[in-house]
Design a protein around this motif. Structure first.
Motif, PDB file in Angstrom:
ATOM      1  N   ARG A 302      49.470  46.027  34.794  1.00  0.00           N
ATOM      2  CA  ARG A 302      48.639  47.141  35.258  1.00  0.00           C
ATOM      3  C   ARG A 302      47.170  46.835  35.011  1.00  0.00           C
ATOM      4  NH1 ARG A 302      49.891  52.267  36.171  1.00  0.00           N
ATOM      5  NH2 ARG A 302      48.428  53.058  34.620  1.00  0.00           N
ATOM      6  N   VAL A 303      46.348  47.243  35.967  1.00  0.00           N
ATOM      7  CA  VAL A 303      44.896  47.087  35.883  1.00  0.00           C
ATOM      8  C   VAL A 303      44.280  48.479  35.942  1.00  0.00           C
ATOM      9  CG1 VAL A 303      42.829  46.243  37.062  1.00  0.00           C
ATOM     10  CG2 VAL A 303      44.860  44.787  36.906  1.00  0.00           C
ATOM     11  N   VAL A 304      43.532  48.831  34.895  1.00  0.00           N
ATOM     12  CA  VAL A 304      42.859  50.127  34.817  1.00  0.00           C
ATOM     13  C   VAL A 304      41.396  49.876  34.470  1.00  0.00           C
ATOM     14  CG1 VAL A 304      42.747  52.369  33.641  1.00  0.00           C
ATOM     15  CG2 VAL A 304      44.968  51.313  34.101  1.00  0.00           C
ATOM     16  N   ASN A 305      40.509  50.517  35.211  1.00  0.00           N
ATOM     17  CA  ASN A 305      39.072  50.382  34.958  1.00  0.00           C
ATOM     18  C   ASN A 305      38.622  48.922  35.029  1.00  0.00           C
ATOM     19  OD1 ASN A 305      36.608  51.597  34.570  1.00  0.00           O
ATOM     20  ND2 ASN A 305      36.761  51.672  32.343  1.00  0.00           N
ATOM     21  N   GLY A 306      39.217  48.178  35.957  1.00  0.00           N
ATOM     22  CA  GLY A 306      38.782  46.810  36.201  1.00  0.00           C
ATOM     23  C   GLY A 306      39.266  45.782  35.211  1.00  0.00           C
ATOM     24  N   ARG A 307      40.255  46.104  34.388  1.00  0.00           N
ATOM     25  CA  ARG A 307      40.770  45.112  33.442  1.00  0.00           C
ATOM     26  C   ARG A 307      42.272  45.314  33.240  1.00  0.00           C
ATOM     27  NH1 ARG A 307      38.232  49.003  30.207  1.00  0.00           N
ATOM     28  NH2 ARG A 307      39.552  49.886  28.576  1.00  0.00           N
ATOM     29  N   MET A 308      42.944  44.205  32.917  1.00  0.00           N
ATOM     30  CA  MET A 308      44.374  44.288  32.631  1.00  0.00           C
ATOM     31  C   MET A 308      44.595  45.005  31.304  1.00  0.00           C
ATOM     32  SD  MET A 308      46.228  40.757  33.855  1.00  0.00           S
ATOM     33  CE  MET A 308      44.948  39.601  33.365  1.00  0.00           C
ATOM     34  N   ALA A 434      46.418  39.524  39.233  1.00  0.00           N
ATOM     35  CA  ALA A 434      45.665  40.612  38.600  1.00  0.00           C
ATOM     36  C   ALA A 434      44.290  40.134  38.142  1.00  0.00           C
ATOM     37  CB  ALA A 434      46.453  41.171  37.418  1.00  0.00           C
ATOM     38  N   GLU A 435      44.235  38.929  37.589  1.00  0.00           N
ATOM     39  CA  GLU A 435      42.945  38.387  37.158  1.00  0.00           C
ATOM     40  C   GLU A 435      42.029  38.179  38.361  1.00  0.00           C
ATOM     41  OE1 GLU A 435      41.204  34.769  34.327  1.00  0.00           O
ATOM     42  OE2 GLU A 435      43.375  35.091  34.504  1.00  0.00           O
ATOM     43  N   ALA A 436      42.605  37.708  39.465  1.00  0.00           N
ATOM     44  CA  ALA A 436      41.819  37.557  40.694  1.00  0.00           C
ATOM     45  C   ALA A 436      41.323  38.915  41.178  1.00  0.00           C
ATOM     46  CB  ALA A 436      42.662  36.881  41.772  1.00  0.00           C
ATOM     47  N   LEU A 437      42.187  39.927  41.129  1.00  0.00           N
ATOM     48  CA  LEU A 437      41.788  41.275  41.545  1.00  0.00           C
ATOM     49  C   LEU A 437      40.609  41.770  40.716  1.00  0.00           C
ATOM     50  CD1 LEU A 437      42.389  43.922  43.166  1.00  0.00           C
ATOM     51  CD2 LEU A 437      43.837  44.592  41.233  1.00  0.00           C
ATOM     52  N   CYS A 438      40.671  41.566  39.401  1.00  0.00           N
ATOM     53  CA  CYS A 438      39.597  42.035  38.517  1.00  0.00           C
ATOM     54  C   CYS A 438      38.264  41.373  38.861  1.00  0.00           C
ATOM     55  CB  CYS A 438      39.958  41.760  37.057  1.00  0.00           C
ATOM     56  SG  CYS A 438      41.347  42.748  36.446  1.00  0.00           S
ATOM     57  N   LYS A 439      38.299  40.133  39.344  1.00  0.00           N
ATOM     58  CA  LYS A 439      37.060  39.448  39.715  1.00  0.00           C
ATOM     59  C   LYS A 439      36.617  39.794  41.132  1.00  0.00           C
ATOM     60  CE  LYS A 439      37.429  35.602  36.487  1.00  0.00           C
ATOM     61  NZ  LYS A 439      37.273  34.143  36.285  1.00  0.00           N
ATOM     62  N   LEU A 440      37.566  40.145  41.990  1.00  0.00           N
ATOM     63  CA  LEU A 440      37.219  40.490  43.368  1.00  0.00           C
ATOM     64  C   LEU A 440      36.625  41.892  43.482  1.00  0.00           C
ATOM     65  CD1 LEU A 440      40.334  39.063  45.246  1.00  0.00           C
ATOM     66  CD2 LEU A 440      37.992  38.211  45.431  1.00  0.00           C
ATOM     67  N   LEU A 441      37.066  42.818  42.634  1.00  0.00           N
ATOM     68  CA  LEU A 441      36.624  44.210  42.758  1.00  0.00           C
ATOM     69  C   LEU A 441      35.104  44.365  42.684  1.00  0.00           C
ATOM     70  CD1 LEU A 441      39.389  46.108  40.733  1.00  0.00           C
ATOM     71  CD2 LEU A 441      39.093  46.011  43.214  1.00  0.00           C
ATOM     72  N   PRO A 442      34.417  43.783  41.676  1.00  0.00           N
ATOM     73  CA  PRO A 442      32.956  43.943  41.656  1.00  0.00           C
ATOM     74  C   PRO A 442      32.257  43.247  42.820  1.00  0.00           C
ATOM     75  CG  PRO A 442      33.676  42.440  39.917  1.00  0.00           C
ATOM     76  CD  PRO A 442      34.905  43.078  40.475  1.00  0.00           C
ATOM     77  N   ILE A 443      32.845  42.163  43.337  1.00  0.00           N
ATOM     78  CA  ILE A 443      32.247  41.494  44.497  1.00  0.00           C
ATOM     79  C   ILE A 443      32.354  42.397  45.722  1.00  0.00           C
ATOM     80  CG2 ILE A 443      32.283  39.439  45.948  1.00  0.00           C
ATOM     81  CD1 ILE A 443      33.592  37.919  43.677  1.00  0.00           C
ATOM     82  N   LEU A 444      33.497  43.043  45.891  1.00  0.00           N
ATOM     83  CA  LEU A 444      33.674  43.969  47.017  1.00  0.00           C
ATOM     84  C   LEU A 444      32.663  45.108  46.943  1.00  0.00           C
ATOM     85  CD1 LEU A 444      37.570  44.101  47.000  1.00  0.00           C
ATOM     86  CD2 LEU A 444      36.162  43.200  48.857  1.00  0.00           C
ATOM     87  N   THR A 445      32.469  45.641  45.739  1.00  0.00           N
ATOM     88  CA  THR A 445      31.497  46.721  45.568  1.00  0.00           C
ATOM     89  C   THR A 445      30.094  46.246  45.925  1.00  0.00           C
ATOM     90  OG1 THR A 445      32.852  47.710  43.818  1.00  0.00           O
ATOM     91  CG2 THR A 445      30.552  48.386  43.932  1.00  0.00           C
TER      92      THR A 445
END
Length: 470
Positions: A302-308, A434-445
């Motif tokens: 699970r990823v919450v608030n941008g972190r696993m 999940a680690e990739a998602l955490c790094k992609l989210l701020p780039i998308l923003t």
């Protein structure tokens, strides 16, 4: 030779060359067409020249587009993606100077900026590391103190979402299901018995003792409910006799106090990416045909608030009820012996369904894995209303659709190391995704996709990539 010229001069020469090519094409078309005038007449000659000129012009513009796309557009797109990755995901990236050789001083300038940014980041990281170490020590000390208290502690938001639990509480909640930040406390304790207790809490009466049952099994718990005075929300104290922790077991303190400010009534498409909870999963199977093959392993985090979230995971072998083909075992390393005592697919999928409740489901090449879940869900009567994100499509949004978007390629671009021993295991691939998602989210923003609806709308432009991967 061209690399020694200035960028403006190269652009001028490109347009000059294109103009010259068009004039040559016009002259050639007229020459050939008028040469046929004796046979076809003047009108026929000009018609032939016009048709020939059209195809020659098409060839010229296609060639110019190809050169521009290869030497300008694609390198600029890759440089922009690399800069965003460095700035917003903290990933060390380098610019391919050979690829950017026709962009003038842009390549060296970007390299200089990233170099200076790396130096500044190293200085800042040293300061942050010291402060992080201090906070980690304080957190560990607090967790240790909490374990000395003979009760398990859970904090819930005003909307009854879990926003903190300690190690003892995690052990209690685990008797019902895997503990999950941001999930409803009613996923663990019977709402019909617990909600009246919350309703009794007022400014005058700040504590209430209740006995409630778990939502699974024949479990009963003695709870003390307290209304928080200095913060919004409630504290739940659980008698530690319900916990079954070994003395040497890890006792984490898991929390996310941002949940107190979340608007749970907001439509999912209007939620910012930071407001969402994600369940990232992967499966290993007996083969590549969802209609014929079966699941042998489910892994999820699970990823919450941008972190696993530490400890919130599923790593479950599954008995497919049939022999696992040797070719499949060679890929994921799972044998018939390993799954002999594992739960059946319907049970494992039902557990995952509950684990993923009230979250966005994320996978790499999601249609493949979701097809298996939906197959078993249909038999078990489970619905999958969860919003879906696919990291293949997120990769295309960030890095462009012309890049390779396999999990290995994505992790390489984001400097994520997948240990060989966990590659092609369900949990290992889920953690990498999940680690990739955490790094992609701020780039998308940073690219202006601030809400879930923005991201979904953009990913739809790249849907063909999923068809190509299946």
């Amino acid at each position: 030779m061209l690399t020694s010229l200035s960028l403006r001069l190269r652009v001028f020469l490109m347009f000059l060359g294109m103009t010259a090519a068009v004039w040559v094409a016009i002259g050639l078309a007229l020459y050939i067409g008028l040469g046929r005038a004796a046979e076809t007449g003047v009108a026929g000659a000009f018609t032939f020249s016009g048709i020939l000129l059209f195809f020659l012009s098409l060839a010229i513009f296609t060639g110019c587009w190809f050169l521009f796309d290869t030497n300008v557009a694609k390198p600029v797109e890759r440089i922009a993606a690399a800069m965003r990755t460095r700035a917003h995901a903290g990933v060390e990236v380098s610019v391919d100077q050979n690829e950017a050789r026709y962009l003038g001083d842009l390549g060296p300038a970007v390299a200089a900026v990233t170099g200076e940014l790396s130096k500044a980041s190293e200085d800042a990281e040293g300061i942050v590391a010291e402060e992080t170490a201090r906070l980690a020590a304080e957190r560990a000390h607090l967790a240790l103190l909490l374990t000395e208290i003979p009760v398990a502690i859970v904090l819930v938001s005003p909307t009854h979402q879990i926003m903190l639990y300690d190690g003892q509480a995690a052990d209690v909640l685990k008797q019902v299901h895997v503990p999950r930040l941001s999930s409803s406390i009613y996923d663990y304790f019977a709402e019909s018995e617990l909600r009246p207790g919350f309703e009794q809490l007022t400014e005058a009466r700040r504590e209430v003792d209740v006995e409630v049952h778990g939502t699974k099994g024949n479990l009963s718990f003695q709870l003390r409910l307290k209304k928080l005075s200095e913060a919004s929300g409630f504290m739940i104290l659980i008698d530690s006799t319900n916990a079954r922790m070994a003395p040497e077991a890890a006792r984490p303190l898991i929390y996310d106090f941002d949940l107190t400010e979340r608007d749970t009534e907001k439509a999912i498409e209007n939620c910012s990416l930071s407001e969402l909870s994600f369940t990232v999963f992967d499966t290993e199977t007996t083969g590549l045909m969802p209609n014929k093959d079966d699941i042998v392993q489910i892994g999820a985090v699970r990823v919450v608030n941008g972190r696993m979230v530490p400890g919130e995971r599923i790593d479950q072998l599954v008995n497919p009820g049939r022999p696992i083909p040797p070719a499949s075992s060679k890929v994921h390393g799972i044998s018939d012996t390993m799954v002999a005592d594992a739960p059946q697919p319907l049970e494992a999928v039902a557990d995952f369904h509950e684990f993923a409740s009230e979250s966005v489901i994320v996978a790499h090449n999601a249609p493949f894995d979701l097809a298996f879940l939906q197959k078993y869900g249909k038999v078990a009567g489970l619905e999958w209303p969860h919003p879906i994100l696919d990291t293949v499509l997120l990769s295309a949004v960030v890095f462009g659709s012309n890049e390779v978007h396999t999990l290995d390629a994505l992790c390489e671009r984001l400097c994520i190391d997948i240990r060989p021993e966990v590659r092609h295991t369900a949990l290992g691939d889920a953690e990498a995704t999940a680690e990739a998602l955490c790094k992609l989210l701020p780039i998308l923003t940073s690219k202006g996709f601030e809400t879930f609806g923005d991201v979904i709308q953009e990913t739809r432009k790249h849907g063909r990539l999923l068809k190509d991967m299946n």
